[in-house]
Design an enzyme around this catalytic site. Structure first.
Site, PDB file in Angstrom:
ATOM      1  N   SER A 135     -26.507  29.030  66.216  1.00  0.00           N
ATOM      2  CA  SER A 135     -27.690  28.584  66.961  1.00  0.00           C
ATOM      3  C   SER A 135     -28.570  29.764  67.330  1.00  0.00           C
ATOM      4  CB  SER A 135     -27.193  27.898  68.242  1.00  0.00           C
ATOM      5  OG  SER A 135     -28.249  27.687  69.131  1.00  0.00           O
ATOM      6  N   TYR A 161     -21.972  27.397  76.632  1.00  0.00           N
ATOM      7  CA  TYR A 161     -22.213  26.815  75.305  1.00  0.00           C
ATOM      8  C   TYR A 161     -22.710  27.906  74.341  1.00  0.00           C
ATOM      9  CZ  TYR A 161     -24.714  24.880  71.392  1.00  0.00           C
ATOM     10  OH  TYR A 161     -25.165  24.667  70.121  1.00  0.00           O
ATOM     11  N   LYS A 165     -20.885  29.745  70.874  1.00  0.00           N
ATOM     12  CA  LYS A 165     -21.435  29.882  69.513  1.00  0.00           C
ATOM     13  C   LYS A 165     -21.383  31.348  69.076  1.00  0.00           C
ATOM     14  CE  LYS A 165     -21.696  26.315  68.428  1.00  0.00           C
ATOM     15  NZ  LYS A 165     -21.560  25.538  67.202  1.00  0.00           N
TER      16      LYS A 165
HETATM   17  P1  NAD Z   1     -23.599  16.256  67.788  1.00  0.00           P
HETATM   18  O1  NAD Z   1     -22.945  16.162  69.125  1.00  0.00           O
HETATM   19  O2  NAD Z   1     -24.516  15.166  67.396  1.00  0.00           O
HETATM   20  O3  NAD Z   1     -22.492  16.400  66.650  1.00  0.00           O
HETATM   21  C1  NAD Z   1     -21.282  17.079  66.853  1.00  0.00           C
HETATM   22  C2  NAD Z   1     -20.147  16.179  66.364  1.00  0.00           C
HETATM   23  O4  NAD Z   1     -18.924  16.887  66.534  1.00  0.00           O
HETATM   24  C3  NAD Z   1     -20.044  14.877  67.144  1.00  0.00           C
HETATM   25  O5  NAD Z   1     -19.996  13.770  66.266  1.00  0.00           O
HETATM   26  C4  NAD Z   1     -18.733  15.018  67.924  1.00  0.00           C
HETATM   27  O6  NAD Z   1     -18.082  13.770  68.081  1.00  0.00           O
HETATM   28  C5  NAD Z   1     -17.961  16.005  67.053  1.00  0.00           C
HETATM   29  N1  NAD Z   1     -16.978  16.813  67.781  1.00  0.00           N
HETATM   30  C6  NAD Z   1     -17.158  17.555  68.908  1.00  0.00           C
HETATM   31  N2  NAD Z   1     -16.008  18.159  69.247  1.00  0.00           N
HETATM   32  C7  NAD Z   1     -15.080  17.823  68.311  1.00  0.00           C
HETATM   33  C8  NAD Z   1     -13.714  18.129  68.128  1.00  0.00           C
HETATM   34  N3  NAD Z   1     -13.036  18.882  68.995  1.00  0.00           N
HETATM   35  N4  NAD Z   1     -13.069  17.617  67.058  1.00  0.00           N
HETATM   36  C9  NAD Z   1     -13.724  16.823  66.175  1.00  0.00           C
HETATM   37  N5  NAD Z   1     -15.022  16.480  66.312  1.00  0.00           N
HETATM   38  C10 NAD Z   1     -15.699  16.974  67.376  1.00  0.00           C
HETATM   39  O7  NAD Z   1     -24.325  17.680  67.714  1.00  0.00           O
HETATM   40  P2  NAD Z   1     -25.346  18.223  66.622  1.00  0.00           P
HETATM   41  O8  NAD Z   1     -26.670  18.332  67.267  1.00  0.00           O
HETATM   42  O9  NAD Z   1     -25.199  17.478  65.376  1.00  0.00           O
HETATM   43  O10 NAD Z   1     -24.782  19.694  66.470  1.00  0.00           O
HETATM   44  C11 NAD Z   1     -23.950  20.063  65.390  1.00  0.00           C
HETATM   45  C12 NAD Z   1     -23.673  21.552  65.457  1.00  0.00           C
HETATM   46  O11 NAD Z   1     -24.896  22.268  65.426  1.00  0.00           O
HETATM   47  C13 NAD Z   1     -22.957  22.010  66.713  1.00  0.00           C
HETATM   48  O12 NAD Z   1     -22.016  23.004  66.351  1.00  0.00           O
HETATM   49  C14 NAD Z   1     -24.051  22.617  67.558  1.00  0.00           C
HETATM   50  O13 NAD Z   1     -23.557  23.633  68.396  1.00  0.00           O
HETATM   51  C15 NAD Z   1     -24.965  23.193  66.485  1.00  0.00           C
HETATM   52  N6  NAD Z   1     -26.366  23.323  66.913  1.00  0.00           N
HETATM   53  C16 NAD Z   1     -27.044  22.214  67.345  1.00  0.00           C
HETATM   54  C17 NAD Z   1     -28.376  22.343  67.741  1.00  0.00           C
HETATM   55  C18 NAD Z   1     -29.157  21.160  68.261  1.00  0.00           C
HETATM   56  O14 NAD Z   1     -30.175  21.374  68.934  1.00  0.00           O
HETATM   57  N7  NAD Z   1     -28.771  19.940  67.987  1.00  0.00           N
HETATM   58  C19 NAD Z   1     -29.006  23.609  67.667  1.00  0.00           C
HETATM   59  C20 NAD Z   1     -28.272  24.691  67.209  1.00  0.00           C
HETATM   60  C21 NAD Z   1     -26.950  24.538  66.829  1.00  0.00           C
HETATM   61  C1  WQD Z   2     -37.562  22.737  74.435  1.00  0.00           C
HETATM   62  C2  WQD Z   2     -38.716  23.011  75.384  1.00  0.00           C
HETATM   63  C3  WQD Z   2     -38.030  23.168  77.694  1.00  0.00           C
HETATM   64  C4  WQD Z   2     -36.781  18.978  78.092  1.00  0.00           C
HETATM   65  C5  WQD Z   2     -31.674  23.846  73.593  1.00  0.00           C
HETATM   66  C6  WQD Z   2     -30.411  24.641  73.764  1.00  0.00           C
HETATM   67  C7  WQD Z   2     -30.155  25.489  72.569  1.00  0.00           C
HETATM   68  C8  WQD Z   2     -30.203  24.670  71.275  1.00  0.00           C
HETATM   69  C9  WQD Z   2     -31.364  23.730  71.213  1.00  0.00           C
HETATM   70  C10 WQD Z   2     -28.043  24.177  70.424  1.00  0.00           C
HETATM   71  C11 WQD Z   2     -38.369  24.024  76.471  1.00  0.00           C
HETATM   72  C12 WQD Z   2     -38.945  21.965  77.487  1.00  0.00           C
HETATM   73  C13 WQD Z   2     -37.265  20.192  77.588  1.00  0.00           C
HETATM   74  C14 WQD Z   2     -37.522  18.301  79.102  1.00  0.00           C
HETATM   75  C15 WQD Z   2     -39.174  20.060  79.020  1.00  0.00           C
HETATM   76  N1  WQD Z   2     -29.060  23.859  71.093  1.00  0.00           N
HETATM   77  N2  WQD Z   2     -38.434  20.714  78.055  1.00  0.00           N
HETATM   78  N3  WQD Z   2     -38.705  18.878  79.525  1.00  0.00           N
HETATM   79  O1  WQD Z   2     -34.082  24.733  75.481  1.00  0.00           O
HETATM   80  O2  WQD Z   2     -35.062  25.482  73.270  1.00  0.00           O
HETATM   81  O3  WQD Z   2     -32.752  24.720  73.361  1.00  0.00           O
HETATM   82  O4  WQD Z   2     -31.506  23.017  72.439  1.00  0.00           O
HETATM   83  O5  WQD Z   2     -27.680  25.246  70.044  1.00  0.00           O
HETATM   84  O6  WQD Z   2     -28.911  26.075  72.759  1.00  0.00           O
HETATM   85  O7  WQD Z   2     -30.555  25.475  74.913  1.00  0.00           O
HETATM   86  O8  WQD Z   2     -34.559  23.045  73.611  1.00  0.00           O
HETATM   87  O9  WQD Z   2     -35.393  20.745  73.583  1.00  0.00           O
HETATM   88  O10 WQD Z   2     -34.108  21.544  75.610  1.00  0.00           O
HETATM   89  O11 WQD Z   2     -36.390  22.403  75.186  1.00  0.00           O
HETATM   90  O12 WQD Z   2     -40.238  20.519  79.464  1.00  0.00           O
HETATM   91  O13 WQD Z   2     -37.121  17.248  79.594  1.00  0.00           O
HETATM   92  O14 WQD Z   2     -39.021  21.797  76.094  1.00  0.00           O
HETATM   93  O15 WQD Z   2     -38.283  23.783  78.919  1.00  0.00           O
HETATM   94  O16 WQD Z   2     -39.531  24.771  76.716  1.00  0.00           O
HETATM   95  P1  WQD Z   2     -34.165  24.565  74.023  1.00  0.00           P
HETATM   96  P2  WQD Z   2     -35.053  21.851  74.498  1.00  0.00           P
END
Ligand code: NAD
Ligand code: WQD
Length: 359
Positions: A135, A161, A165
């Site tokens: 991330s 969190y 990562k």
């Molecule tokens: P999500 O919660 O939709 O998907 C994660 C899945 O993993 C879920 O279906 C959950 O049931 C499963 N899971 C969690 N813990 C588990 C475990 N111990 N064993 C088996 N399954 C498990 O999340 P997402 O948004 O699809 O994120 C996927 C990956 O991407 C994560 O590693 C997250 O950290 C990373 N990521 C997400 C974002 C984002 O904004 N969505 C941004 C950067 C990185």
């Molecule tokens: C985006 C912008 C908020 C909600 C988070 C995690 C990061 C990554 C992605 C997994 C910011 C603003 C948001 C609201 C708002 N996840 N905001 N009102 O903070 O960049 O990242 O998700 O790895 O780890 O921290 O994304 O969508 O929460 O926010 O004003 O109700 O929207 O302040 O500027 P962020 P976000």
């Protein structure tokens, strides 16, 4: 095509995993999904979660699904024994930043210990090809922009969190140093948003969405009264936070090229990191306006104080992924909003139609 084995997708019933599973199936890969369903919904009367049933319909292909927890070493080993696996794409993790501050041990146990268990089983079974979901959060507070892969990581990660990562990336780095057999790509996602263009699969947050785009969509459809905009006093053109939003289908396609790169016989670099983003930042107000235009709905919002731990601006340099993998994001903010809106209107309560909208 790759070897004759399958690709194991941990967390494949989640938001990013499910879209990636679909694109991989469309590209001819055999897929096995493993998920404990902690953040995905399944009707008790069927074998596989609703999202994967829809992926099967969209792709016309069958998915092998295991409801197994990452921390269950025996359960994981059994999956590896049942199949010939070429590579693992490791999405499974808990991802709620706020919750991770309240319950850090839950996050370290699930995301860090769970990953270690997975890597141990992979090593035992001699499966050493891995794509890891990292991330932009590992960069913490940017020292410069755009964020490139050489930017320091870990130093200013503020929440468990984000640290989980970062820790797993470091563990992987040590693993490949210790054993030349490993071949790992860590993908640092920026802000994934949107949905598959069919509107049949998309992000289905439980409870109140933590992220901007799902919240905006729920305000647009009338499920929530107003968006709280966290801060309008940042040093940005309109005072609101700027992020690098990336369409979920671009992100999913990024995994296919990463996998192709990882599995090609000439692949020698063992630990590679790539940003997956567009390289272009949008402010909260720009997102609200774009979504309002696409949906034809007014998005009520109100400015409130900054959210703790937020940064002003984050966007990446996507050049390394372009030069090394030949991948670039193709879709823009309008596509992200259009596809998100189609998913939201077709599925106002997400995958579980009987679910009561939560406050
Ligand atoms: P999500 O919660 O939709 O998907 C994660 C899945 O993993 C879920 O279906 C959950 O049931 C499963 N899971 C969690 N813990 C588990 C475990 N111990 N064993 C088996 N399954 C498990 O999340 P997402 O948004 O699809 O994120 C996927 C990956 O991407 C994560 O590693 C997250 O950290 C990373 N990521 C997400 C974002 C984002 O904004 N969505 C941004 C950067 C990185
Ligand atoms: C985006 C912008 C908020 C909600 C988070 C995690 C990061 C990554 C992605 C997994 C910011 C603003 C948001 C609201 C708002 N996840 N905001 N009102 O903070 O960049 O990242 O998700 O790895 O780890 O921290 O994304 O969508 O929460 O926010 O004003 O109700 O929207 O302040 O500027 P962020 P976000």
């Amino acid at each position: 095509m790759v070897g004759d084995g399958s690709i194991l997708i941990t967390g494949g019933a989640g938001y990013i995993g499910s879209h990636t599973v679909l694109v991989l199936l469309e590209n001819g890969y055999d897929i096995i999904v493993l998920d404990n369903l902690v953040n995905a919904w399944k009707d008790d009367s069927v074998q596989i979660p609703e999202v994967l049933q829809r992926v099967e319909r969209l792709s016309g292909k069958k998915i092998t699904f295991y409801q197994v927890d990452l921390v269950d070493k025996d359960g994981l080993s059994e999956v590896f024994k049942q199949h010939k696996i070429d590579c693992v794409i490791h999405f499974a993790a808990l991802k709620a930043v706020g919750e991770s501050c309240q319950e850090p041990l839950k996050y370290y146990s699930n995301n860090v210990s769970g990953s270690i268990t997975l890597f141990k089983v992979m090593k035992e079974q001699n499966v050493k090809n891995l794509v890891y979901s990292s991330s932009s959060t590992v960069y913490g507070s940017p020292e410069y922009l755009p964020l490139c892969e050489k930017h320091p990581t870990g130093r200013t990660c503020t929440n468990p969190y984000g640290k989980s990562k970062y820790f797993v990336e470091e563990i992987l780095r040590d693993l490949v140093t210790s054993d030349k057999g490993w071949n790992v790509i860590s993908l640092r996602y920026f802000n994934p948003v949107g949905a598959h263009p069919s509107g049949d699969i998309g992000e289905d947050p439980t409870g109140t969405p933590n992220n901007l785009m799902p919240y905006v969509a729920q305000v647009a459809i009338g499920r929530r009264k107003e968006l709280l905009v966290f801060g309008n006093d940042y040093d940005t053109p309109d005072g609101t936070g700027v992020r690098d939003y990336i369409h979920i289908m671009d992100l999913a396609e990024g995994h296919v090229v990463a996998l192709q790169n990882l599995l090609k016989p000439s692949s020698t670099d063992r630990f590679n990191v790539f940003n997956l983003g567009t390289g272009r930042g949008y402010s909260v107000l720009e997102v609200i306006n774009a979504f309002s235009e696409v949906s034809g709905r007014k998005i009520n919002y109100r400015f409130v104080a900054r959210r703790e731990g937020d940064i002003a601006v984050s966007y990446c340099s996507p050049n390394l992924a372009k030069d090394s993998l030949g991948w670039t994001a193709k879709r823009g903010l309008k596509d992200m909003c259009e596809d998100m809106w189609r998913w939201q209107t077709k599925n106002p309560n997400g995958f579980n139609k009987d679910q009561q909208p939560s406050e």
